[in-house]
Design a protein around this motif. Structure first.
Motif, PDB file in Angstrom:
ATOM      1  N   ARG A 258      61.862  34.547  34.311  1.00 29.57           N
ATOM      2  CA  ARG A 258      62.067  33.197  33.791  1.00 29.57           C
ATOM      3  C   ARG A 258      63.189  33.228  32.762  1.00 29.57           C
ATOM      4  NH1 ARG A 258      56.301  33.235  33.627  1.00 29.57           N
ATOM      5  NH2 ARG A 258      56.362  33.494  31.354  1.00 29.57           N
ATOM      6  N   ARG A 259      63.924  32.138  32.686  1.00 25.88           N
ATOM      7  CA  ARG A 259      65.094  32.098  31.796  1.00 25.88           C
ATOM      8  C   ARG A 259      64.689  32.343  30.340  1.00 25.88           C
ATOM      9  NH1 ARG A 259      67.360  28.562  34.097  1.00 25.88           N
ATOM     10  NH2 ARG A 259      69.278  29.514  34.857  1.00 25.88           N
ATOM     11  N   THR A 260      63.559  31.818  29.910  1.00 26.15           N
ATOM     12  CA  THR A 260      63.141  32.008  28.521  1.00 26.15           C
ATOM     13  C   THR A 260      62.844  33.478  28.230  1.00 26.15           C
ATOM     14  OG1 THR A 260      60.875  31.438  29.195  1.00 26.15           O
ATOM     15  CG2 THR A 260      62.230  29.678  28.244  1.00 26.15           C
ATOM     16  N   GLU A 261      62.234  34.174  29.203  1.00 23.64           N
ATOM     17  CA  GLU A 261      61.937  35.594  29.009  1.00 23.64           C
ATOM     18  C   GLU A 261      63.222  36.407  28.932  1.00 23.64           C
ATOM     19  OE1 GLU A 261      59.508  36.657  32.269  1.00 23.64           O
ATOM     20  OE2 GLU A 261      57.853  35.323  31.714  1.00 23.64           O
ATOM     21  N   ALA A 262      64.160  36.126  29.841  1.00 19.55           N
ATOM     22  CA  ALA A 262      65.430  36.864  29.849  1.00 19.55           C
ATOM     23  C   ALA A 262      66.207  36.626  28.561  1.00 19.55           C
ATOM     24  CB  ALA A 262      66.263  36.446  31.060  1.00 19.55           C
ATOM     25  N   LEU A 263      66.217  35.374  28.095  1.00 18.43           N
ATOM     26  CA  LEU A 263      66.935  35.065  26.855  1.00 18.43           C
ATOM     27  C   LEU A 263      66.279  35.731  25.658  1.00 18.43           C
ATOM     28  CD1 LEU A 263      67.812  31.289  27.350  1.00 18.43           C
ATOM     29  CD2 LEU A 263      69.413  33.210  27.245  1.00 18.43           C
ATOM     30  N   ALA A 264      64.949  35.774  25.642  1.00 14.86           N
ATOM     31  CA  ALA A 264      64.245  36.421  24.530  1.00 14.86           C
ATOM     32  C   ALA A 264      64.600  37.902  24.473  1.00 14.86           C
ATOM     33  CB  ALA A 264      62.738  36.233  24.687  1.00 14.86           C
ATOM     34  N   GLU A 265      64.598  38.572  25.634  1.00 16.23           N
ATOM     35  CA  GLU A 265      64.919  39.998  25.652  1.00 16.23           C
ATOM     36  C   GLU A 265      66.360  40.243  25.207  1.00 16.23           C
ATOM     37  OE1 GLU A 265      65.810  43.205  29.087  1.00 16.23           O
ATOM     38  OE2 GLU A 265      63.787  42.369  29.136  1.00 16.23           O
ATOM     39  N   GLN A 266      67.305  39.457  25.743  1.00 15.98           N
ATOM     40  CA  GLN A 266      68.702  39.649  25.366  1.00 15.98           C
ATOM     41  C   GLN A 266      68.945  39.266  23.912  1.00 15.98           C
ATOM     42  OE1 GLN A 266      71.178  41.127  27.049  1.00 15.98           O
ATOM     43  NE2 GLN A 266      69.538  41.621  28.484  1.00 15.98           N
ATOM     44  N   GLY A 267      68.199  38.278  23.411  1.00 10.65           N
ATOM     45  CA  GLY A 267      68.332  37.912  22.001  1.00 10.65           C
ATOM     46  C   GLY A 267      67.919  39.043  21.090  1.00 10.65           C
ATOM     47  N   ARG A 268      66.823  39.727  21.443  1.00 14.75           N
ATOM     48  CA  ARG A 268      66.408  40.879  20.649  1.00 14.75           C
ATOM     49  C   ARG A 268      67.410  42.016  20.774  1.00 14.75           C
ATOM     50  NH1 ARG A 268      61.255  38.985  22.573  1.00 14.75           N
ATOM     51  NH2 ARG A 268      61.426  40.315  24.413  1.00 14.75           N
TER      52      ARG A 268
ATOM     53  N   LEU B 144      61.504  45.427  22.179  1.00 14.98           N
ATOM     54  CA  LEU B 144      60.338  45.875  21.440  1.00 14.98           C
ATOM     55  C   LEU B 144      59.386  46.609  22.376  1.00 14.98           C
ATOM     56  CD1 LEU B 144      59.594  42.641  19.399  1.00 14.98           C
ATOM     57  CD2 LEU B 144      60.902  44.618  18.669  1.00 14.98           C
ATOM     58  N   GLU B 145      58.683  47.603  21.821  1.00 13.63           N
ATOM     59  CA  GLU B 145      57.769  48.382  22.648  1.00 13.63           C
ATOM     60  C   GLU B 145      56.675  47.516  23.248  1.00 13.63           C
ATOM     61  OE1 GLU B 145      56.987  52.691  21.523  1.00 13.63           O
ATOM     62  OE2 GLU B 145      57.302  51.752  19.578  1.00 13.63           O
ATOM     63  N   ARG B 146      56.240  46.509  22.487  1.00 11.03           N
ATOM     64  CA  ARG B 146      55.230  45.588  23.001  1.00 11.03           C
ATOM     65  C   ARG B 146      55.707  44.167  22.732  1.00 11.03           C
ATOM     66  NH1 ARG B 146      52.563  49.821  20.747  1.00 11.03           N
ATOM     67  NH2 ARG B 146      51.044  50.925  22.045  1.00 11.03           N
ATOM     68  N   ALA B 147      56.750  43.793  23.435  1.00  8.89           N
ATOM     69  CA  ALA B 147      57.311  42.455  23.217  1.00  8.89           C
ATOM     70  C   ALA B 147      56.288  41.396  23.567  1.00  8.89           C
ATOM     71  CB  ALA B 147      58.553  42.278  24.082  1.00  8.89           C
ATOM     72  N   PRO B 148      56.180  40.338  22.757  1.00  9.00           N
ATOM     73  CA  PRO B 148      55.107  39.370  22.935  1.00  9.00           C
ATOM     74  C   PRO B 148      55.297  38.451  24.125  1.00  9.00           C
ATOM     75  CG  PRO B 148      56.554  38.683  21.160  1.00  9.00           C
ATOM     76  CD  PRO B 148      56.984  40.068  21.553  1.00  9.00           C
ATOM     77  N   ASP B 149      56.507  38.344  24.676  1.00  9.75           N
ATOM     78  CA  ASP B 149      56.729  37.352  25.731  1.00  9.75           C
ATOM     79  C   ASP B 149      57.186  37.992  27.023  1.00  9.75           C
ATOM     80  OD1 ASP B 149      59.077  38.206  24.746  1.00  9.75           O
ATOM     81  OD2 ASP B 149      59.874  36.244  24.216  1.00  9.75           O
ATOM     82  N   VAL B 150      56.786  39.235  27.254  1.00 10.95           N
ATOM     83  CA  VAL B 150      57.101  39.885  28.518  1.00 10.95           C
ATOM     84  C   VAL B 150      55.968  39.591  29.493  1.00 10.95           C
ATOM     85  CG1 VAL B 150      57.388  42.090  29.693  1.00 10.95           C
ATOM     86  CG2 VAL B 150      58.507  41.696  27.504  1.00 10.95           C
ATOM     87  N   ALA B 151      56.310  39.121  30.665  1.00 14.34           N
ATOM     88  CA  ALA B 151      55.302  38.814  31.669  1.00 14.34           C
ATOM     89  C   ALA B 151      55.656  39.528  32.959  1.00 14.34           C
ATOM     90  CB  ALA B 151      55.248  37.302  31.905  1.00 14.34           C
ATOM     91  N   PRO B 152      54.666  39.891  33.763  1.00 17.08           N
ATOM     92  CA  PRO B 152      54.972  40.554  35.038  1.00 17.08           C
ATOM     93  C   PRO B 152      55.778  39.639  35.945  1.00 17.08           C
ATOM     94  CG  PRO B 152      52.624  40.701  34.489  1.00 17.08           C
ATOM     95  CD  PRO B 152      53.227  39.728  33.542  1.00 17.08           C
ATOM     96  N   THR B 153      56.701  40.237  36.688  1.00 24.59           N
ATOM     97  CA  THR B 153      57.501  39.472  37.639  1.00 24.59           C
ATOM     98  C   THR B 153      57.519  40.206  38.953  1.00 24.59           C
ATOM     99  OG1 THR B 153      59.503  40.585  36.913  1.00 24.59           O
ATOM    100  CG2 THR B 153      59.008  38.478  35.881  1.00 24.59           C
ATOM    101  N   ALA B 154      57.654  39.446  40.029  1.00 20.52           N
ATOM    102  CA  ALA B 154      57.688  40.035  41.358  1.00 20.52           C
ATOM    103  C   ALA B 154      59.106  40.475  41.677  1.00 20.52           C
ATOM    104  CB  ALA B 154      57.218  39.035  42.380  1.00 20.52           C
TER     105      ALA B 154
ATOM    106  N   ASP C 170      72.650  33.155  34.576  1.00 17.04           N
ATOM    107  CA  ASP C 170      71.987  33.970  35.593  1.00 17.04           C
ATOM    108  C   ASP C 170      70.915  34.839  34.930  1.00 17.04           C
ATOM    109  OD1 ASP C 170      71.237  35.396  37.808  1.00 17.04           O
ATOM    110  OD2 ASP C 170      73.030  36.663  37.856  1.00 17.04           O
ATOM    111  N   PRO C 171      69.699  34.334  34.815  1.00 17.16           N
ATOM    112  CA  PRO C 171      68.642  35.113  34.152  1.00 17.16           C
ATOM    113  C   PRO C 171      68.036  36.205  35.027  1.00 17.16           C
ATOM    114  CG  PRO C 171      67.774  33.014  34.896  1.00 17.16           C
ATOM    115  CD  PRO C 171      69.240  32.996  35.200  1.00 17.16           C
ATOM    116  N   GLY C 172      68.431  36.276  36.298  1.00 14.86           N
ATOM    117  CA  GLY C 172      67.848  37.292  37.176  1.00 14.86           C
ATOM    118  C   GLY C 172      66.483  36.872  37.679  1.00 14.86           C
ATOM    119  N   PRO C 173      65.616  37.834  38.028  1.00 14.97           N
ATOM    120  CA  PRO C 173      64.314  37.495  38.629  1.00 14.97           C
ATOM    121  C   PRO C 173      63.287  36.951  37.647  1.00 14.97           C
ATOM    122  CG  PRO C 173      64.504  39.874  38.330  1.00 14.97           C
ATOM    123  CD  PRO C 173      65.845  39.292  37.987  1.00 14.97           C
TER     124      PRO C 173
END
Length: 330
Positions: A246-256, A320-330, A241-244
């Motif tokens: 994309r799964r790759t973005e959610a996994l990257a954040e949780q991995g960090r 990270l303060e400026r994570a490289p793979d954060v994208a805007p989501t609705a 369940d990655p939430g709103p």
């Protein structure tokens, strides 16, 4: 090159760059573009002056101006002490705080399983005989369990304990790579070990010694292990369940987030190792040793609660303060 003519021709650009640098936090979009353009132009001026003039004062002024402009354009490097302070006041505590329900769940599951296992072993001579012979149980209860904490020099023992505890926590975090699937097995193994040891001690009327020795360091140590398991399981659940996002973005954040917890637990396990080496085998009364363990746990939970709640209230994620793979989501 006529240096006076060069200065007269380009001084307005230098003065304008100085002005923009001084106002860099309040610049408009057009002024930011102008700042970048002037930085490039003045860098060229500096190169020309260095190659065609011996005016050290002018070279020094332009060098300082270009350096300040570069800092304004590219961003100044954050001092290491500020990064370290942010890690311990934001990144680590907020990740632990956001995983608090997973943390509580792993704690309850572990304690319940260890208690059931201990009661089963303590109340069943058949199970005790299956675990070890009566002579081996006597040796464990009367000597080995207590001698474990005092048979080695305290400093050496502390380092061994720290490495062992870090290894157990690392297993929990490595389990996150496999969607958290191995983590319940690791928890079961540790709960079974604690339950069996406690059950054998209880079967010979030594439960007070068991808790007197394991509680001082065990409270903080197990809290750290449970936290490692919690963030690992939370990462595994993100696959489902990655939430709103994309799964790759959610996994990257949780991995960090997992990496943040790994680094933070180094300190918690170090403190636990010191308690196990210097407090657990000490001559202090049992109540005093247990009180030190309780204080260490309360201090750790209080630290996570205060700083983690504050950071979560400020919408921090510990990423990270400026994570490289954060994208805007609705």
């Amino acid at each position: 090159m006529d240096i006076d003519a060069f200065i007269a021709a380009h001084r307005p650009a230098w003065d304008r760059l100085e002005h923009l640098i001084a106002r860099r936090r309040t610049l408009t979009g057009a002024e930011i573009d102008e700042l970048v353009e002037l930085y490039q132009r003045v860098s060229t001026h500096l190169s020309i002056v260095r190659s065609a003039s011996t005016d050290g004062i002018l070279v020094g002024r332009l060098s300082a101006l270009v350096a300040r402009a570069r800092s304004a354009v590219t961003g100044a490097h954050v001092p290491a002490w500020r990064e370290l302070a942010r890690f311990f006041t934001v990144s680590f505590p907020v990740v632990a705080y956001r995983a608090r329900w997973w943390w509580l769940g792993t704690t309850v599951a572990f304690v319940a399983l260890a208690w059931i296992m201990g009661a089963w072993v303590a109340g069943s001579p058949e199970v005790q005989n299956a675990v070890a012979s009566p002579e081996e149980i006597t040796q464990l209860v009367e000597h080995d369990f207590a001698d474990y904490y005092s048979e080695n020099p305290a400093a050496s023992f502390a380092s061994r304990v720290w490495i062992n505890n870090a290894w157990v926590s690392a297993l929990m975090l490595v389990g996150a790579i496999f969607a958290g699937i191995p983590i319940p097995y690791f928890l079961f193994q540790n709960a079974a070990n604690v339950g069996i040891s406690g059950g054998l001690m209880a079967s010979r009327g030594k439960l007070d010694i068991f808790f007197g020795l394991i509680t001082p360091h065990g409270l903080l140590e197990l809290a750290a292990v449970f936290l490692a398991a919690a963030v690992g399981l939370r990462l595994g659940w993100t696959v489902v369940d990655p939430g709103p996002r994309r799964r790759t973005e959610a996994l990257a954040e949780q991995g960090r987030a997992v990496m943040a917890v790994a680094l933070g637990l180094v300190v918690a396990l170090f403190v636990s190792g010191l308690i196990e080496a210097f407090v657990t085998p000490s001559g202090l009364p049992t109540w005093a040793r247990i009180a030190i363990g309780v204080l260490a746990l309360v201090a750790f939970l209080g630290y996570v609660g205060v700083y983690g709640h504050r950071a979560a209230r400020d919408q921090e994620t510990g990423d990270l303060e400026r994570a490289p793979d954060v994208a805007p989501t609705a």
